[in-house]
Every structure is written in C-alpha cells, then in structure tokens.
Enzyme design. Sequence first.
Site: not given
Length: 171
Positions: A41, A128, A91, A17
Amino acid sequence: MRRAVCPGSFDPIHNGHIEVIARAAGLFDEVIVAVSTNYAKKYRFTLTERLTMARTTFSALSGIVVEPVGEGLLSDFCHDRGVSAIVKGLRTSSDFDYELPMATMNRHLSGVETLFLPGDSRYLHLSSTLIKEVSSLGGDVSGFVPRAVLRRLNGETGPDTRPVPIVSPRI
C-alpha cells in the site's frame, strides 16, 4: 485477562474503526489496536503519525492500547501478547470474502479466533481511502474522523492531547 486485537493500517483511523473498537472494548478486558504496515500500500501518513492519531483518539478510554505490529505475522503478534481473538469490522459481504481466508489461516497458525462485528450502518460507506480522497479534494470529512485525524488531514502538526469523545454504539 481476556485480550483481543483490532488490526489495521488505519491510514487514517475513522469513526467506523472507532465504533468497532469501542464495541470490542466492551467484550474484552483489553483491546490492542494493532497498527500495521502493508508494504503493497501507499500511505498518506507515516506509521508514527498513524500511531499518534490512534493513541490520541483512545487516550480517554481505559482498556484500549495502541501498538505497532512490526515485522512478521499477525498470528505471531497475537501469540506473543496472549491475545485470544482478532476482532474485525465488516461493512459488506465483500469484506467477509476478503477476511475469511485470513481468519482461517490465523486460526490454523496460532489457534487465535477471529470475531466479525458488523459495522454500524452510519459508517458502512466509510473507508480510509475514501476519507483521504474526499479530504484531498476539499470535502468536509469532519463528521467521519476524530479530531486528531482531521488536524493531520488539514496539515496541522503537533500533539493534540484533548480527549476525543468516542462514538457509542446504539443498541
């Protein structure tokens, strides 16, 4: 002023990040790190903790501010702050597949464009979720997160006001 937003839940923020945000800061006058909450989440850190870690991480850099997104749409957040672009790091191709419909919707709703920056190869494996899992199992994640995050992952609380060196992009 050319302003961009780098949104995310940042639970926790990691070097992947940071690398994308630092690159965005080189392209815009101001970058807002917009810390959001996705109620679907389950979070390891509270919104306050995520904001504190991000603010500590970027405290040594000018032109980067950290704000909570709050309720509502990201496109409204961008409109209210005069943001001209959303910057997202990618990514893999699956990140692109996930992000493209949101980028198109945000452009449709508010005219804000989304810029995709490919992540640095040193951090393509980071997420994460993976950081939290490895840390919870006793693995060393110190090379992947800023000091403020490492302290929280290790159960330390309280402010750490020492600036953290920002990973500079290789060109």
